[in-house]
Enzyme design. Structure first.
Site, PDB file in Angstrom:
ATOM      1  CE1 TYR A 143      -3.876  -2.322   5.230  1.00  0.00           C
ATOM      2  CE2 TYR A 143      -3.112  -0.148   4.580  1.00  0.00           C
ATOM      3  CZ  TYR A 143      -3.584  -1.399   4.245  1.00  0.00           C
ATOM      4  OH  TYR A 143      -3.759  -1.730   2.920  1.00  0.00           O
ATOM      5  CB  SER A 166      -0.858  -0.007   1.270  1.00  0.00           C
ATOM      6  OG  SER A 166      -1.477   1.248   1.456  1.00  0.00           O
TER       7      SER A 166
HETATM    8  N1  LIG Z   1      -8.754  -1.509  -0.628  1.00  0.00           N
HETATM    9  C1  LIG Z   1      -7.785  -0.592  -0.455  1.00  0.00           C
HETATM   10  O1  LIG Z   1      -8.066   0.602  -0.231  1.00  0.00           O
HETATM   11  C2  LIG Z   1      -6.342  -1.004  -0.533  1.00  0.00           C
HETATM   12  C3  LIG Z   1      -5.389   0.005  -0.757  1.00  0.00           C
HETATM   13  C4  LIG Z   1      -4.052  -0.348  -0.794  1.00  0.00           C
HETATM   14  C5  LIG Z   1      -3.681  -1.669  -0.613  1.00  0.00           C
HETATM   15  N2  LIG Z   1      -4.628  -2.638  -0.397  1.00  0.00           N
HETATM   16  C6  LIG Z   1      -4.185  -4.001  -0.175  1.00  0.00           C
HETATM   17  O2  LIG Z   1      -4.682  -4.836  -1.207  1.00  0.00           O
HETATM   18  C7  LIG Z   1      -4.872  -6.165  -0.707  1.00  0.00           C
HETATM   19  C8  LIG Z   1      -6.279  -6.619  -1.037  1.00  0.00           C
HETATM   20  O3  LIG Z   1      -7.182  -5.737  -0.372  1.00  0.00           O
HETATM   21  P1  LIG Z   1      -8.734  -5.668  -0.727  1.00  0.00           P
HETATM   22  O4  LIG Z   1      -9.084  -4.248  -0.790  1.00  0.00           O
HETATM   23  O5  LIG Z   1      -9.057  -6.560  -1.858  1.00  0.00           O
HETATM   24  O6  LIG Z   1      -9.352  -6.253   0.629  1.00  0.00           O
HETATM   25  P2  LIG Z   1     -10.649  -7.160   0.883  1.00  0.00           P
HETATM   26  O7  LIG Z   1     -11.654  -6.943  -0.162  1.00  0.00           O
HETATM   27  O8  LIG Z   1     -11.044  -6.930   2.298  1.00  0.00           O
HETATM   28  O9  LIG Z   1     -10.056  -8.645   0.740  1.00  0.00           O
HETATM   29  C9  LIG Z   1      -9.143  -9.151   1.675  1.00  0.00           C
HETATM   30  C10 LIG Z   1      -8.825 -10.582   1.328  1.00  0.00           C
HETATM   31  O10 LIG Z   1      -7.912 -11.098   2.309  1.00  0.00           O
HETATM   32  C11 LIG Z   1      -8.324 -12.394   2.657  1.00  0.00           C
HETATM   33  N3  LIG Z   1      -7.895 -12.751   4.000  1.00  0.00           N
HETATM   34  C12 LIG Z   1      -7.971 -11.978   5.122  1.00  0.00           C
HETATM   35  N4  LIG Z   1      -7.484 -12.653   6.167  1.00  0.00           N
HETATM   36  C13 LIG Z   1      -7.070 -13.871   5.693  1.00  0.00           C
HETATM   37  C14 LIG Z   1      -6.476 -15.015   6.292  1.00  0.00           C
HETATM   38  N5  LIG Z   1      -6.194 -15.059   7.614  1.00  0.00           N
HETATM   39  N6  LIG Z   1      -6.202 -16.090   5.512  1.00  0.00           N
HETATM   40  C15 LIG Z   1      -6.495 -16.074   4.194  1.00  0.00           C
HETATM   41  N7  LIG Z   1      -7.048 -15.008   3.569  1.00  0.00           N
HETATM   42  C16 LIG Z   1      -7.339 -13.925   4.307  1.00  0.00           C
HETATM   43  C17 LIG Z   1      -9.841 -12.352   2.566  1.00  0.00           C
HETATM   44  O11 LIG Z   1     -10.311 -13.665   2.358  1.00  0.00           O
HETATM   45  P3  LIG Z   1     -11.629 -14.236   3.094  1.00  0.00           P
HETATM   46  O12 LIG Z   1     -12.629 -13.156   3.110  1.00  0.00           O
HETATM   47  O13 LIG Z   1     -11.985 -15.400   2.263  1.00  0.00           O
HETATM   48  O14 LIG Z   1     -11.173 -14.613   4.449  1.00  0.00           O
HETATM   49  C18 LIG Z   1     -10.044 -11.501   1.321  1.00  0.00           C
HETATM   50  O15 LIG Z   1      -9.989 -12.315   0.185  1.00  0.00           O
HETATM   51  C19 LIG Z   1      -4.587  -6.096   0.803  1.00  0.00           C
HETATM   52  O16 LIG Z   1      -3.275  -6.512   1.056  1.00  0.00           O
HETATM   53  C20 LIG Z   1      -4.727  -4.610   1.101  1.00  0.00           C
HETATM   54  O17 LIG Z   1      -3.965  -4.232   2.233  1.00  0.00           O
HETATM   55  C21 LIG Z   1      -5.957  -2.329  -0.382  1.00  0.00           C
END
Ligand SMILES: NC(=O)c1ccc[n+]([C@@H]2O[C@H](COP(=O)([O-])OP(=O)(O)OC[C@H]3O[C@@H](n4cnc5c(N)ncnc54)[C@H](OP(=O)(O)O)[C@@H]3O)[C@@H](O)[C@H]2O)c1
Length: 276
Positions: free
Chosen positions: A149, A136
């Site tokens: 975070y 991020s």
């Molecule tokens: N959204 C943003 O604003 C943003 C910005 C910058 C970076 N990011 C990064 O991008 C990545 C994806 O984020 P996103 O926005 O797609 O988030 P999201 O929609 O909340 O998805 C998070 C994913 O992580 C999985 N997960 C969480 N805990 C887990 C565990 N213990 N074991 C296995 N899987 C686990 C969840 O799977 P289940 O639900 O199946 O458990 C889900 O598939 C993350 O690393 C986040 O930090 C996001």
């Protein structure tokens, strides 16, 4: 141009960015091993995407059993690419958090990707391979309300940079891919409202996925930061952190108000709130 068909392990495939990355890679003909804890979400996704060779793994990747299951599935799948897209977030002042919050955020965002890389490395080193750790911009710009975070993503950045250098004499390439705010369920309604009030831009997961696919196709290494001006702020923060301190200080009252759950607009420009 001939596209190299990858065999990709995607963790966090059931999440917003993981879902979009999965769909984009499937359209390009890559075969995917989709990982997450929510099997119904993974099954729906598998039914939606193009191609027949995709597989699923339902596992908690913060647990030793989950890592063992991942190794076995990735070995049978003959993976050559790992995309770590799992993650959790929470808008919270440090003073309002507890040890369980630290544990959950660090173990999911930092320890899990580290352990996943370690677990899959023996497989990935057998052939030309790629590791992408999704970080991020907050891993390179510390922000109030996101201390845990930011710490997890800063750790992931350092880990990924060191791993890239450690593997520089192998055929494994390593990329740190850092989006800015993206429209997914990772961000609570409070977080989305706060970003809007702060004027922070939010990208669609589909656009983020497109950038990730491009980086993969171009075999990019090193760091990729998404978004303008965030990618510029990352550089300024590295060189002149005092400039960023001053800029972020102006946002602090708004961030504290959202963290404290009192989201009404400021009454006066000079109003100041302390953490109680
Ligand atoms: N959204 C943003 O604003 C943003 C910005 C910058 C970076 N990011 C990064 O991008 C990545 C994806 O984020 P996103 O926005 O797609 O988030 P999201 O929609 O909340 O998805 C998070 C994913 O992580 C999985 N997960 C969480 N805990 C887990 C565990 N213990 N074991 C296995 N899987 C686990 C969840 O799977 P289940 O639900 O199946 O458990 C889900 O598939 C993350 O690393 C986040 O930090 C996001």
């Amino acid at each position: 141009m001939k596209i190299h068909r990858r065999r990709v392990v995607i963790t966090g495939a059931s999440g917003g960015i993981g879902n979009a990355v999965t769909k984009a890679l499937a359209v390009q003909g890559h075969e995917l091993l989709l990982c997450g804890r929510n099997s119904s979400k993974l099954n729906v996704l598998k039914d939606e995407i193009e191609g027949n060779g995709h597989q699923l793994l339902t596992a908690d990747l913060t647990a030793t059993a989950g890592l063992k299951a991942l190794f076995n599935a990735a070995q049978a799948f003959e993976a050559d690419t790992l995309i770590n897209c799992l993650g959790v977030n929470q808008l919270q002042l440090l003073a309002a958090s507890n040890a369980a919050d630290s544990e959950r955020i660090i173990s999911t965002n930092l320890l899990a990707p580290m352990n996943i890389c370690r677990t899959l490395l023996p497989l990935l080193q057998l052939k030309p391979s790629t590791i992408v750790n999704v970080g991020s911009v907050l891993g390179s710009i510390g922000c109030a309300g996101s201390t845990l975070y930011c710490a997890s993503k800063a750790g992931l950045h350092g880990f990924t940079e060191a791993l890239r250098r450690e593997l520089a004499d192998t055929s494994v390439t390593v990329l740190y891919f850092a989006p800015r705010a993206t429209d997914t369920e990772l961000n609570s309604q409070e977080m989305q409202d706060m970003n809007q009030q702060l004027g922070n831009k939010t990208d669609s997961p589909e656009w983020v996925a497109e950038q990730l696919c491009q980086a993969l196709a171009q075999r990019r290494q090193g760091d990729v930061y998404l978004g303008w001006p965030e990618s510029l702020f990352v550089r300024i923060n590295a060189l002149l952190p005092n400039v960023v301190d001053k800029s972020l200080l102006k946002q602090l009252p708004i961030i504290k108000r959202f963290c404290q759950g009192t989201t009404s607009a400021p009454q006066t420009a000079g109003e100041h709130h302390e953490v109680s």
